[in-house]
Design a protein around this motif. Sequence first.
Motif, PDB file in Angstrom:
ATOM      1  N   ASP A  24      35.421 -69.630  57.690  1.00  0.00           N
ATOM      2  CA  ASP A  24      36.093 -69.958  56.431  1.00  0.00           C
ATOM      3  C   ASP A  24      37.604 -69.750  56.563  1.00  0.00           C
ATOM      4  N   ARG A  28      40.248 -72.862  56.936  1.00  0.00           N
ATOM      5  CA  ARG A  28      41.201 -72.970  55.835  1.00  0.00           C
ATOM      6  C   ARG A  28      42.635 -73.039  56.385  1.00  0.00           C
ATOM      7  N   MET A  45      32.914 -81.865  55.038  1.00  0.00           N
ATOM      8  CA  MET A  45      33.424 -80.518  55.313  1.00  0.00           C
ATOM      9  C   MET A  45      32.378 -79.616  55.947  1.00  0.00           C
ATOM     10  N   GLU A  46      31.130 -79.797  55.539  1.00  0.00           N
ATOM     11  CA  GLU A  46      30.075 -78.935  56.075  1.00  0.00           C
ATOM     12  C   GLU A  46      29.960 -79.116  57.588  1.00  0.00           C
ATOM     13  N   ALA A  49      33.000 -77.766  59.344  1.00  0.00           N
ATOM     14  CA  ALA A  49      32.968 -76.299  59.392  1.00  0.00           C
ATOM     15  C   ALA A  49      31.975 -75.832  60.453  1.00  0.00           C
TER      16      ALA A  49
ATOM     17  N   ARG B 298      36.217 -80.241  46.192  1.00  0.00           N
ATOM     18  CA  ARG B 298      35.628 -79.307  47.143  1.00  0.00           C
ATOM     19  C   ARG B 298      36.681 -78.804  48.131  1.00  0.00           C
ATOM     20  N   PHE B 302      38.092 -75.004  48.293  1.00  0.00           N
ATOM     21  CA  PHE B 302      37.943 -74.280  49.565  1.00  0.00           C
ATOM     22  C   PHE B 302      39.295 -73.749  50.027  1.00  0.00           C
ATOM     23  N   LEU B 306      37.748 -70.403  47.836  1.00  0.00           N
ATOM     24  CA  LEU B 306      36.299 -70.355  47.669  1.00  0.00           C
ATOM     25  C   LEU B 306      35.615 -70.505  49.022  1.00  0.00           C
ATOM     26  N   SER B 307      34.591 -69.724  49.238  1.00  0.00           N
ATOM     27  CA  SER B 307      33.882 -69.784  50.516  1.00  0.00           C
ATOM     28  C   SER B 307      32.952 -71.003  50.540  1.00  0.00           C
ATOM     29  N   LEU B 308      32.860 -71.653  51.708  1.00  0.00           N
ATOM     30  CA  LEU B 308      32.006 -72.853  51.802  1.00  0.00           C
ATOM     31  C   LEU B 308      30.565 -72.571  51.404  1.00  0.00           C
ATOM     32  N   LYS B 309      30.079 -71.377  51.740  1.00  0.00           N
ATOM     33  CA  LYS B 309      28.677 -71.076  51.426  1.00  0.00           C
ATOM     34  C   LYS B 309      28.452 -70.931  49.919  1.00  0.00           C
ATOM     35  N   LEU B 311      29.947 -72.978  47.732  1.00  0.00           N
ATOM     36  CA  LEU B 311      30.318 -74.269  47.144  1.00  0.00           C
ATOM     37  C   LEU B 311      29.126 -75.216  47.202  1.00  0.00           C
TER      38      LEU B 311
END
Lengths: 126, 334
Positions: A24, A28, A45-46, A49, B298, B302, B306-309, B311
Amino acid sequence: MTEAAMKSVYEQIGGEPAMAAAVDVFYRKVLSDDRISHFFEDVDMERQAAKQKAFLTMVTGGPSRYSGRDMRAGHAHLVAQGLNDMHFDAVAGHLKETLEELGVPAPLVARVLTIAESARADVLNR
Amino acid sequence: MAKVKHESQWYPLEAGESVLDGLLRQGVSVPNSCRAGACQSCLMKAVRGTVPEAARVGLKDTLVAQGYFLACTCRPTEGAELEVAGAEDLRVPARITSLTMLSSDVLRVRLHADAPFEYRAGQYLSLVRGDGLARSYSLASLPHEGVLELHVRLIPGGEMSGWLATEARPGDAVHVQGPAGNCFYVPGRPEQPLLLAGAGTGLAPLYGIVRDALGAGHTGPIWLFHGARTPAGLYLRDALRELAERHPHFHYRPSVLTGGSRDVAEGALDVLIRAECPKPVGYRAWLCGDPQLVLSLRKKLFLSGLSLKDLHADSFLPSAPQVETTASSASGAR
């Protein structure tokens, strides 16, 4: 040699949970950096990441399927778009800052950066 | 060439063609909607043959174990022979119980399922008409309410929304299939701030999630941002205001691009969110609605911490854009 020194950095800094926290912070930083963010314009994004996490896992010596050939293939299209040493240095800088912010001891950070540096030629397809 | 057997007849697939496209091209009726592997309307069962892994992404393990796959993302390898069947077994018969306009272009459709239909508030289902036409809609209801509530945006020329708005009547029989989607509230960390944002009928799942969280005793602040182009596009305003009056930690913030007033903010949704929740570190968030808005929010949330997990996002994909293209090019060739 002590047991701690034998363990990978990945294990020493806490394995998968530490990577999940680091991705994260790292991603970022990368997305917010105008010098390099355009290389990460992937809207998924997933998935992006997940790639960042695989990269962090690799450079900390954790279980990773990356090989030099994968690194070359995975970055070839970015090299065509102008990916160069400046961009590599920027990402390495964010990696260093991320690990420092998460309280990783300096000698471990140095080891991670050495591993990252060893991927430079493959990433830049040289 | 790969081929697919459906109801005792073989259909050849063109190179790289999906099972869904191949069957539709050759006149087989298969329910479908998003064609992007999300809505699960085109669920089919493999009776014999091997299905590529990509055609099972996002399906529940229990469905995978029974051989189900998504026809839109199923591109069998060259030479493969696949026997398929529809997913009729998974559909639950339901009846329309009421049809009410919530705004000038949003229709509230309430359904009664004639067999158990289990879901989490915020998930979506496929609504299947008698002739097989299927569309996905988010559920605005809560499971214990015993009614399935959908907020249907009336789309000019839309087959399903047009039918619901003009021809469908209470008592009409339909089927529902599903549920699907990962946008729902999970109890735990009751003090965590929650942020929900959506435009248009993206409010439907958020309305369910908010009430689910409140019902579960969530104590942290809950922010709901609902955006629309004009005030006419906002709906359920009274219900949400009442909810906010009863729960002081629930903050409802309607906003419009033009025509704001004392009660309705004017401006872009992300600007409003930033003003109200400048540092959403440690929040849990749900974003629903138009894909462009969801993706952009989103990324902004982020980047602001905010943490991706934490969201959760569900984009509302337009239904079957490729069918329209095929249909128009086919008619143009005639």
